[in-house]
Write an enzyme that holds these catalytic residues in place. Structure first.
Site, mmCIF file in Angstrom:
data_model
loop_
_atom_site.group_PDB
_atom_site.id
_atom_site.type_symbol
_atom_site.label_atom_id
_atom_site.label_comp_id
_atom_site.label_asym_id
_atom_site.label_seq_id
_atom_site.Cartn_x
_atom_site.Cartn_y
_atom_site.Cartn_z
ATOM 1 N N HIS A 59 20.024 28.600 26.177
ATOM 2 C CA HIS A 59 20.483 28.746 24.795
ATOM 3 C C HIS A 59 20.753 30.237 24.584
ATOM 4 O O HIS A 59 19.823 31.046 24.627
ATOM 5 C CB HIS A 59 19.419 28.232 23.821
ATOM 6 N N GLU A 62 18.746 32.938 22.388
ATOM 7 C CA GLU A 62 17.317 33.193 22.589
ATOM 8 C C GLU A 62 17.177 34.434 23.475
ATOM 9 O O GLU A 62 17.211 34.353 24.701
ATOM 10 C CB GLU A 62 16.647 31.952 23.186
ATOM 11 N N HIS A 151 12.322 29.565 27.014
ATOM 12 C CA HIS A 151 12.963 29.456 25.698
ATOM 13 C C HIS A 151 12.081 30.090 24.635
ATOM 14 O O HIS A 151 10.919 30.405 24.870
ATOM 15 C CB HIS A 151 13.159 27.969 25.328
ATOM 16 N N GLU A 215 8.242 27.215 26.017
ATOM 17 C CA GLU A 215 8.537 27.872 24.734
ATOM 18 C C GLU A 215 7.573 29.043 24.609
ATOM 19 O O GLU A 215 6.363 28.861 24.452
ATOM 20 C CB GLU A 215 8.373 26.882 23.572
HETATM 21 ZN ZN ZN Z 1 16.085 26.957 23.695
#
Ligand code: ZN
Length: 335
Positions: A59, A62, A151, A215
């Site tokens: 992504h 990020e 992430h 995460e």
């Molecule tokens: Zn992400």
């Protein structure tokens, strides 16, 4: 510093390096494989025989995971970080990183395990390339394979550091790998119970790696916050790369395990999620709560004790997942 240590700069400018292979003063070999992909081979490998793949920027908005990989790579290229495991550094979606957006056309993290073949555009092409790069990196026999796809969350989370552990039929989730994450301060892990189309699911299911979507924390709060998150993870990953992680037992103290009770699917534009738009990940939901509605009287009412909401996304494409209802898992099927 060696030119290849500046992988992010090369990636952002879209340049191919003139020299594809360079060796650091410590004898570490850096090899540029493709846009945003650099393999690091140690001069003196550790006995653990670990092949470690670190990916960031699947992504593109990020930035903390991208900054984290850049810092580790700078350390290696300048000789202050001495790798003793083989590492692949990977910037997942260069076009989206350049644009500062999650993606250009499609969420790349829903296109792995061949899904890209039914799609087109920037992300589909890149995911096909990432699969090939990962396959090449994880092709050496007799090695242990570990992939962290890094992430950050935009919304808050009850458990700030959490991970998603993919699923493969007949294969147990590893208590040892979960304990390793516990040593990093990971507070919650979702144990998937069906295949999915994420990057970590691809390396787990098809390449035999232990793999997690990780995460790292909530960013977009302040620059100091991002720095604190990156500092903490940099120290932990540096130990993994140097093979100096203190031995951890199999204790899962501090980690709560969850499994998916139900998927909330968005069928149409009439889909409505009846919780605040910025609700934190893992928010506990009371039984009886009307969570979401869609056309033809489709309703999601919470029935499960201890249910929590993860990855709510009312803007998901029609026909795809708009959130997960997860429940505590006792971890009885760990291997
Ligand atoms: Zn992400």
């Amino acid at each position: 510093m060696l030119a290849l240590g500046k992988l992010l700069e090369l990636t952002l400018s879209g340049h191919e390096p003139a020299e594809k292979t360079q060796v650091t003063v410590k004898g570490v070999r850096l090899r540029w494989l493709a846009e945003g992909a650099l393999e690091v081979c140690p001069a003196e490998p550790a006995h653990c025989g670990l092949d470690l793949m670190l990916s960031a920027g699947i992504h593109g908005h990020e930035t903390a995971p991208v900054e984290l990989l850049e810092r580790l790579l700078h350390g290696i290229a300048s000789g202050t970080l001495i790798p003793r495991v083989r590492v692949l550094f990977l910037f997942g979606n260069p076009a989206a990183i350049r644009a500062g957006k999650p993606f250009i056309e499609r969420d790349a993290n829903r296109l792995f395990s061949g899904r890209h073949a039914q799609s087109s555009g920037v992300e589909a092409l890149r995911v096909a390339e990432l699969e090939q790069i990962a396959r090449g990196f994880f092709s050496l026999p007799g090695r242990s394979r570990l992939h962290y796809d890094l992430h950050t969350t935009v919304r808050g989370s009850v458990f700030e550091r959490f991970a998603v552990y993919p699923f493969q039929p007949g294969r147990a989730h590893s208590r040892r790998e979960l304990a390793r994450l516990a040593s990093a301060g990971v507070q919650a892990v979702l144990l998937q119970d069906k295949p999915s189309a994420t990057f970590s699911a691809f390396t787990y299911e098809q390449l035999g790696a232990e793999a997690f979507t990780l995460e790292l924390g909530q960013v977009h709060v302040s620059a100091q916050r991002q720095t604190a998150i990156v500092d903490a993870w940099q120290a932990w990953l540096a130990c993994l790369i140097e093979a100096t992680q203190p031995p951890h037992d199999d204790s899962l103290d501090g980690v709560q395990l969850f499994s998916v009770a139900r998927e909330i699917v968005k069928y149409s534009d009439n889909f409505r999620l009846h919780v605040p738009a910025d609700i934190a990940h893992f928010t506990e939901l009371s039984p009886g709560l009307l969570l979401a509605e869609d056309l033809a009287g489709t309703r999601w009412v919470v029935e499960e004790e201890g249910a929590r909401l993860l990855f709510p996304d009312p803007k998901a494409r029609n026909g795809s997942t708009a959130g997960l209802l997860v429940v505590p898992d006792a971890g009885q099927r760990l291997g």
